[in-house]
Design a protein around this motif. Structure first.
Motif, PDB file in Angstrom:
ATOM      1  N   SER A   1      -1.026   9.745  -2.217  1.00 40.82           N
ATOM      2  CA  SER A   1      -2.069  10.554  -1.585  1.00 40.82           C
ATOM      3  C   SER A   1      -1.474  11.685  -0.758  1.00 40.82           C
ATOM      4  O   SER A   1      -1.991  12.811  -0.757  1.00 40.82           O
ATOM      5  CB  SER A   1      -2.963   9.669  -0.698  1.00 40.82           C
TER       6      SER A   1
ATOM      7  N   GLU B   1       0.092   3.952  -2.729  1.00 36.77           N
ATOM      8  CA  GLU B   1      -1.102   4.749  -2.450  1.00 36.77           C
ATOM      9  C   GLU B   1      -0.832   5.797  -1.374  1.00 36.77           C
ATOM     10  O   GLU B   1      -1.264   6.941  -1.479  1.00 36.77           O
ATOM     11  CB  GLU B   1      -2.258   3.845  -2.002  1.00 36.77           C
TER      12      GLU B   1
ATOM     13  N   ASN C   1      -5.929   1.129   3.229  1.00 35.61           N
ATOM     14  CA  ASN C   1      -6.201   2.317   2.418  1.00 35.61           C
ATOM     15  C   ASN C   1      -7.056   3.328   3.156  1.00 35.61           C
ATOM     16  O   ASN C   1      -6.789   4.537   3.124  1.00 35.61           O
ATOM     17  CB  ASN C   1      -6.877   1.913   1.104  1.00 35.61           C
TER      18      ASN C   1
ATOM     19  N   SER D   1      -8.796   3.010  -5.541  1.00 34.40           N
ATOM     20  CA  SER D   1      -7.980   1.824  -5.280  1.00 34.40           C
ATOM     21  C   SER D   1      -8.801   0.724  -4.622  1.00 34.40           C
ATOM     22  O   SER D   1      -8.666  -0.462  -4.961  1.00 34.40           O
ATOM     23  CB  SER D   1      -6.785   2.176  -4.381  1.00 34.40           C
ATOM     24  N   ASN D   2      -9.670   1.093  -3.674  1.00 32.34           N
ATOM     25  CA  ASN D   2     -10.492   0.083  -3.008  1.00 32.34           C
ATOM     26  C   ASN D   2     -11.499  -0.549  -3.964  1.00 32.34           C
ATOM     27  O   ASN D   2     -11.759  -1.749  -3.899  1.00 32.34           O
ATOM     28  CB  ASN D   2     -11.202   0.689  -1.798  1.00 32.34           C
TER      29      ASN D   2
ATOM     30  N   SER E   1      -5.453  -4.662   2.115  1.00 37.12           N
ATOM     31  CA  SER E   1      -5.168  -3.414   1.408  1.00 37.12           C
ATOM     32  C   SER E   1      -6.313  -2.420   1.568  1.00 37.12           C
ATOM     33  O   SER E   1      -6.087  -1.224   1.792  1.00 37.12           O
ATOM     34  CB  SER E   1      -4.917  -3.701  -0.073  1.00 37.12           C
ATOM     35  N   ASN E   2      -7.559  -2.891   1.472  1.00 32.58           N
ATOM     36  CA  ASN E   2      -8.695  -1.986   1.612  1.00 32.58           C
ATOM     37  C   ASN E   2      -8.789  -1.414   3.022  1.00 32.58           C
ATOM     38  O   ASN E   2      -9.161  -0.252   3.214  1.00 32.58           O
ATOM     39  CB  ASN E   2      -9.991  -2.714   1.245  1.00 32.58           C
TER      40      ASN E   2
ATOM     41  N   SER F   1      -2.243   0.590  -7.530  1.00 36.36           N
ATOM     42  CA  SER F   1      -2.692  -0.741  -7.096  1.00 36.36           C
ATOM     43  C   SER F   1      -1.910  -1.872  -7.753  1.00 36.36           C
ATOM     44  O   SER F   1      -2.203  -3.040  -7.486  1.00 36.36           O
ATOM     45  CB  SER F   1      -4.194  -0.918  -7.407  1.00 36.36           C
TER      46      SER F   1
ATOM     47  N   ILE G   1      -3.976   4.966   5.050  1.00 38.11           N
ATOM     48  CA  ILE G   1      -3.600   5.961   4.043  1.00 38.11           C
ATOM     49  C   ILE G   1      -4.467   7.215   4.145  1.00 38.11           C
ATOM     50  O   ILE G   1      -3.959   8.337   4.225  1.00 38.11           O
ATOM     51  CB  ILE G   1      -3.674   5.349   2.636  1.00 38.11           C
TER      52      ILE G   1
ATOM     53  N   SER H   1       0.819  -1.223   0.000  1.00 40.18           N
ATOM     54  CA  SER H   1       0.000   0.000   0.000  1.00 40.18           C
ATOM     55  C   SER H   1       0.848   1.267   0.000  1.00 40.18           C
ATOM     56  O   SER H   1       0.289   2.375  -0.020  1.00 40.18           O
ATOM     57  CB  SER H   1      -0.938   0.016   1.212  1.00 40.18           C
TER      58      SER H   1
ATOM     59  N   VAL I   1      -7.674   6.789  -2.929  1.00 37.11           N
ATOM     60  CA  VAL I   1      -8.103   5.840  -1.899  1.00 37.11           C
ATOM     61  C   VAL I   1      -9.379   5.118  -2.323  1.00 37.11           C
ATOM     62  O   VAL I   1      -9.458   3.880  -2.303  1.00 37.11           O
ATOM     63  CB  VAL I   1      -8.317   6.561  -0.553  1.00 37.11           C
TER      64      VAL I   1
ATOM     65  N   ASN J   1      -9.355  -2.774  -6.213  1.00 37.02           N
ATOM     66  CA  ASN J   1      -8.855  -3.955  -5.510  1.00 37.02           C
ATOM     67  C   ASN J   1      -9.845  -5.113  -5.585  1.00 37.02           C
ATOM     68  O   ASN J   1      -9.465  -6.268  -5.796  1.00 37.02           O
ATOM     69  CB  ASN J   1      -8.570  -3.630  -4.045  1.00 37.02           C
TER      70      ASN J   1
END
Length: 317
Positions: free
Chosen positions: A56, A52, A251, A75-76, A247-248, A221, A255, A49, A72, A79
């Motif tokens: 960001s 990202e 994020n 990307s989610n 990752s989600n 990603s 992030i 991650s 963010v 993903n």
């Protein structure tokens, strides 16, 4: 420098830098005899991650909040629909019910928190601090629960995530140098990507949020995509799912939390009109498919990819 060239250089830098950072950090952790489960849960999750996060932060500090939050949210969405969908197309993914009930629940709660923040219209330091604290609590609780029961399926997934990072064992000094070099390349790549993305948005007459949701989100990603494909081809589909869920969570809680903690920002209204709802629908779709027979089939993977293509078409038109 040409904006397209900046974007290309930025994406290449993020992929290479993220790869070096993860390999160096994982190798160094193994030298210190850190548990593979801890490596998979923390270093692999944070490492994949890192593009990202850096992108960001760069965008927020440059005043491009659309790119920061779009990265963010986009990307989610990517993903689940693009990365997990592609992985499931390669091979059906078995879902461990116990691990998914915990991590899937955290993904849903994090998504709802993101929805509330986007509808509120502003991400401040108080929200950022709350998200970062929530991430720390999640990591502590996961590590604590897994240590109470030896060799649980979830612990095996985290350990497999660490083992999924390719490359030979290297000396500690070289590992640290590789991780540091990867971090520098990632920062430079993020800088090039943000500059190029802003220029493209201005030239094309589209919002920065759209660029953040598409070019930036897909580009940052790539480490998750590579890790997931490697895992599926090794017959470890649960690693691909764990990678996406982790990752989600990172994020949103990490992030987004760190970004608004460092640089508070206004949330572009267009994300509240469409994209945050797409993220919520994507999360619901993931939960429904995962709980349906505790397997994500090739057909469901194909549906994920098709839905993502439709979303991109709507977004760009």
């Amino acid at each position: 420098m040409n904006a397209t060239l900046l974007v290309v250089l930025g994406l290449v830098g993020l992929v290479i830098g993220g790869e070096f950072l993860v390999r160096g950090a994982v190798s160094a952790a193994k030298s210190f005899r850190i548990s593979p489960m801890v490596i998979g849960l923390t270093l692999v999750g944070f490492g994949t991650s890192s593009p990202e996060l850096v992108t960001s932060l760069q965008a927020a500090l440059s005043g491009s909040s659309g790119i920061a939050i779009g990265n963010v949210v986009g990307s989610n969405i990517g993903n689940v629909l693009l990365i997990l969908g592609t992985a499931a197309l390669i091979a059906p993914i078995a879902v461990d019910s116990k691990a998914f009930r915990r991590d899937g629940t955290v993904v849903v709660l994090a998504t709802l928190f993101c929805l509330g923040t986007v509808l509120f219209g502003e991400g401040g330091r108080l929200i950022g601090a709350g998200l970062v604290i929530a991430l720390a609590a999640y990591l502590w609780f996961t590590l604590w629960t897994e240590k109470q029961t030896v060799r649980t399926p979830a612990a095996a997934v985290y350990a497999a995530e660490a083992d999924a990072i390719p490359g030979p064992e290297i000396p500690l000094a070289m590992s640290l140098l590789l991780a540091l070099g990867g971090l520098v390349i990632t920062v430079l790549g993020a800088r090039f990507l943000v500059l190029g993305a802003v220029s493209i948005a201005q030239a094309a007459g589209v919002s920065e949020a759209v660029i953040g949701l598409t070019i930036v989100a897909i580009g940052t990603s790539m480490p998750e995509l590579v890790t997931s494909i490697i895992a599926v081809r090794k017959g470890e589909g649960s690693v691909a799912l764990g990678n996406v869920l982790g990752s989600n969570i990172f994020n949103i809680l990490g992030i987004f939390g760190i970004t608004v903690l460092v640089q508070p920002m206004q949330i572009p209204s267009e994300i509240a009109h469409l994209d945050i709802w797409v993220l919520c629908a994507t999360t619901i779709l993931l939960v429904a498919c995962a709980r349906s027979g505790w397997t994500i089939s090739r057909r469901e993977g194909g549906m994920f990819v098709l839905v993502y293509a439709v979303y991109l078409a709507v977004l760009l038109t």
